[in-house]
Design a protein around this motif. Structure first.
Motif, short mmCIF file in Angstrom:
data_model
loop_
_atom_site.label_atom_id
_atom_site.label_comp_id
_atom_site.label_asym_id
_atom_site.label_seq_id
_atom_site.Cartn_x
_atom_site.Cartn_y
_atom_site.Cartn_z
N SER A 94 5.57 -11.95 -1.64
CA SER A 94 5.28 -10.53 -1.50
C SER A 94 6.40 -9.71 -2.12
O SER A 94 7.56 -10.11 -2.14
CB SER A 94 5.11 -10.16 -0.03
N THR A 95 6.04 -8.57 -2.60
CA THR A 95 7.04 -7.68 -3.19
C THR A 95 7.39 -6.58 -2.20
O THR A 95 6.60 -6.21 -1.34
CB THR A 95 6.49 -7.03 -4.48
N ILE A 96 8.60 -6.08 -2.26
CA ILE A 96 9.07 -5.01 -1.38
C ILE A 96 8.86 -3.69 -2.09
O ILE A 96 9.35 -3.48 -3.20
CB ILE A 96 10.54 -5.20 -1.01
N ASN A 97 8.17 -2.81 -1.44
CA ASN A 97 7.94 -1.48 -1.99
C ASN A 97 9.14 -0.61 -1.62
O ASN A 97 9.41 -0.40 -0.44
CB ASN A 97 6.64 -0.92 -1.42
N PRO A 98 9.89 -0.06 -2.59
CA PRO A 98 11.09 0.72 -2.27
C PRO A 98 10.81 2.00 -1.50
O PRO A 98 11.63 2.44 -0.69
CB PRO A 98 11.71 1.04 -3.61
N THR A 99 9.67 2.63 -1.67
CA THR A 99 9.39 3.87 -0.95
C THR A 99 9.14 3.59 0.53
O THR A 99 9.55 4.37 1.39
CB THR A 99 8.16 4.57 -1.55
N ILE A 100 8.49 2.47 0.85
CA ILE A 100 8.26 2.12 2.26
C ILE A 100 9.58 1.73 2.92
O ILE A 100 9.85 2.08 4.06
CB ILE A 100 7.21 1.01 2.38
N ALA A 101 10.41 0.99 2.22
CA ALA A 101 11.70 0.59 2.77
C ALA A 101 12.60 1.80 3.02
O ALA A 101 13.32 1.86 4.02
CB ALA A 101 12.38 -0.40 1.82
#
Length: 98
Positions: A2-9
């Motif tokens: 899975s990839t990490i979404n920077p806006t959600i983090a």
């Protein structure tokens, strides 16, 4: 994978607590005692209570406050009696049932 979404983090790390609440918590933390729990001593016994001193103090205080309370709360009834007596107005006697 899975990839990490920077806006959600980034949104997850934002603290949305109001500034006033933060200030109250900071004041509470500065006033709080560092060690709030007392430790009972095993070597020292508690001191005796001076009941005689407290009894004498209570008697001396009561000799002032009891008459003062009677005066403060009783003067309207006393004045009613004085006014009625001076005007010749009396409470009508109640009839007794036979």
């Amino acid at each position: 994978m899975s990839t990490i979404n920077p806006t959600i983090a980034a949104a997850a790390t934002v603290d949305e607590t109001p500034a006033l609440l933060k200030a109250f918590r900071a004041i509470k933390d500065t006033v709080r005692e560092k060690h709030p729990f007392e430790r009972k001593s095993t070597l020292l016994r508690p001191h005796p209570v001076a009941w005689e001193k407290y009894l004498i103090h209570f008697k001396r205080t009561a000799t002032f406050y009891v008459p003062a309370a009677m005066l403060v709360f009783g003067w309207p009834m006393a004045m009613k009696w004085v006014i009625n007596y001076s005007n010749g107005v009396y409470d009508k006697p109640t009839k007794r049932s036979r």
